[in-house]
Design an enzyme around this catalytic site. Structure first.
Site, short mmCIF file in Angstrom:
data_model
loop_
_atom_site.label_atom_id
_atom_site.label_comp_id
_atom_site.label_asym_id
_atom_site.label_seq_id
_atom_site.Cartn_x
_atom_site.Cartn_y
_atom_site.Cartn_z
N LYS A 50 66.44 71.58 1.74
CA LYS A 50 67.54 72.24 2.46
C LYS A 50 68.85 71.48 2.25
O LYS A 50 69.90 72.09 2.00
CB LYS A 50 67.21 72.32 3.96
CG LYS A 50 66.07 73.27 4.28
CD LYS A 50 65.62 73.17 5.75
CE LYS A 50 64.37 74.02 5.96
NZ LYS A 50 63.85 73.98 7.35
N GLN A 94 64.06 70.24 12.59
CA GLN A 94 62.91 70.61 11.76
C GLN A 94 61.63 70.60 12.60
O GLN A 94 61.37 69.68 13.36
CB GLN A 94 62.78 69.63 10.58
CG GLN A 94 61.68 69.95 9.59
CD GLN A 94 61.92 71.25 8.80
OE1 GLN A 94 63.06 71.70 8.65
NE2 GLN A 94 60.86 71.85 8.29
N ASP A 117 68.86 78.34 13.10
CA ASP A 117 67.50 78.87 12.95
C ASP A 117 67.24 80.08 13.84
O ASP A 117 66.17 80.68 13.76
CB ASP A 117 66.50 77.79 13.38
CG ASP A 117 65.87 77.06 12.22
OD1 ASP A 117 65.70 77.69 11.16
OD2 ASP A 117 65.53 75.88 12.37
#
Ligand code: GUN
Length: 281
Positions: A50, A94, A117
């Site tokens: 990422k 994460q 997200d």
């Protein structure tokens, strides 16, 4: 027949090239902040991918890796600092987090307008009730983008999503509902999974086990494989038995090179969206 490959790598390159061109024209570079807790090897690989892709596109990045025994207070303090930092565009924690940490509590500390997200209760609430979330989960966004790039019609289709996680299963089912598909969510307690899969025009499998094969698929269906894990001999594979499934399906996404690159693409597009919302562009 042999299915056409839903090439996530190629599609991602094409879409990200367009995004890169847009980023060049921005006054300020959007900044992606990523927080990783612990040393989970798979998570480290994903996070590095990422960060690398974000930099390639022209975004800036900030990365903090907390030790596996970090406390909730320490993590919340970092998130709050990023929330208050006007230069930070998007914040990603994460997952999975180590067991001693409360995932919901931590995710919900992210300012919804920086929730790249789409996992805060604010954005999930907006998403599931049709009120324009600031972002939706990256894998879901990537899957829909991939299918649209191949001009696969979604309206009225029978979609079977296998898996009910907050990260993939539930938001993906919701996204298909928005596309006017008829959606079934299957999970570990589903009875007669195979006969349900047989009804699917589109199958999305997000389980992490080899559970889909050509025998249980409907002719000409579309197969999206979200699973990614290693076989005992170390090979990276997905939920779908590729050989047999590709003899039956019309389209199939491979692992690797299918949904994985599209998840990162979804993340990059989410970050750009947040930037545009925040700057009122
Ligand atoms: N772990 C695996 N996939 C994801 C993702 O899309 N977002 C976050 N935050 N964690 C993940």
């Amino acid at each position: 027949m042999t299915a056409e490959i839903l090439d996530g790598k190629k599609t991602s390159q094409k879409l990200l090239q367009q995004l890169q061109d847009e980023v060049k024209g921005l006054m300020h570079k959007p900044i992606l902040a990523i927080l990783l807790v612990g040393e989970n090897q798979a998570s480290k690989i994903y996070v590095n991918a990422k960060l690398k892709k974000a930099a390639e596109i022209g975004f800036e990045t900030v990365f903090k890796n907390f030790p596996a025994d970090a406390t909730e207070d320490e993590i919340v303090k970092q998130i709050t600092e990023w929330n208050n930092d006007k230069t930070i565009t998007g914040i990603l924690v994460q997952l999975p987090l180590p067991k001693h940490l409360d995932e919901h509590l931590i995710l919900n500390k992210i300012d919804p307008i920086k929730d790249v997200d789409g996992l805060t209760v604010h954005n999930t609430g907006r998403f599931y009730s049709g009120q324009n979330p600031f972002a939706i989960p990256c894998t879901t966004r990537g899957i829909i983008m991939l299918l649209k790039e191949y001009n696969i019609e979604l309206e009225g289709k029978n979609v079977v999503v296998i898996g009910r996680s907050n990260l993939v299963g539930k938001p993906t089912a919701q996204a298909f509902l928005y596309e006017n598909a008829t959606v079934t969510i299957c999970h570990s307690k589903t009875r007669d999974l195979e006969s349900i899969i047989k009804t699917a025009d589109i199958v999305v499998s997000a389980v992490g086990e080899k559970i889909v094969n050509g025998k249980i698929l409907k002719n000409n269906c579309v197969v999206v494989d979200v699973g990614i894990f290693r076989t005992p001999d170390g090979k990276i594979t997905g939920d779908v038995e590729f050989e047999s499934a590709s003899q039956v399906a019309s389209y199939i996404s491979p692992v690797p090179g299918g949904v994985g690159p599209m998840t990162i693409t979804g993340l990059m597009f989410n970050l750009m969206n947040l930037y545009l919302i925040q700057t009122g562009a």
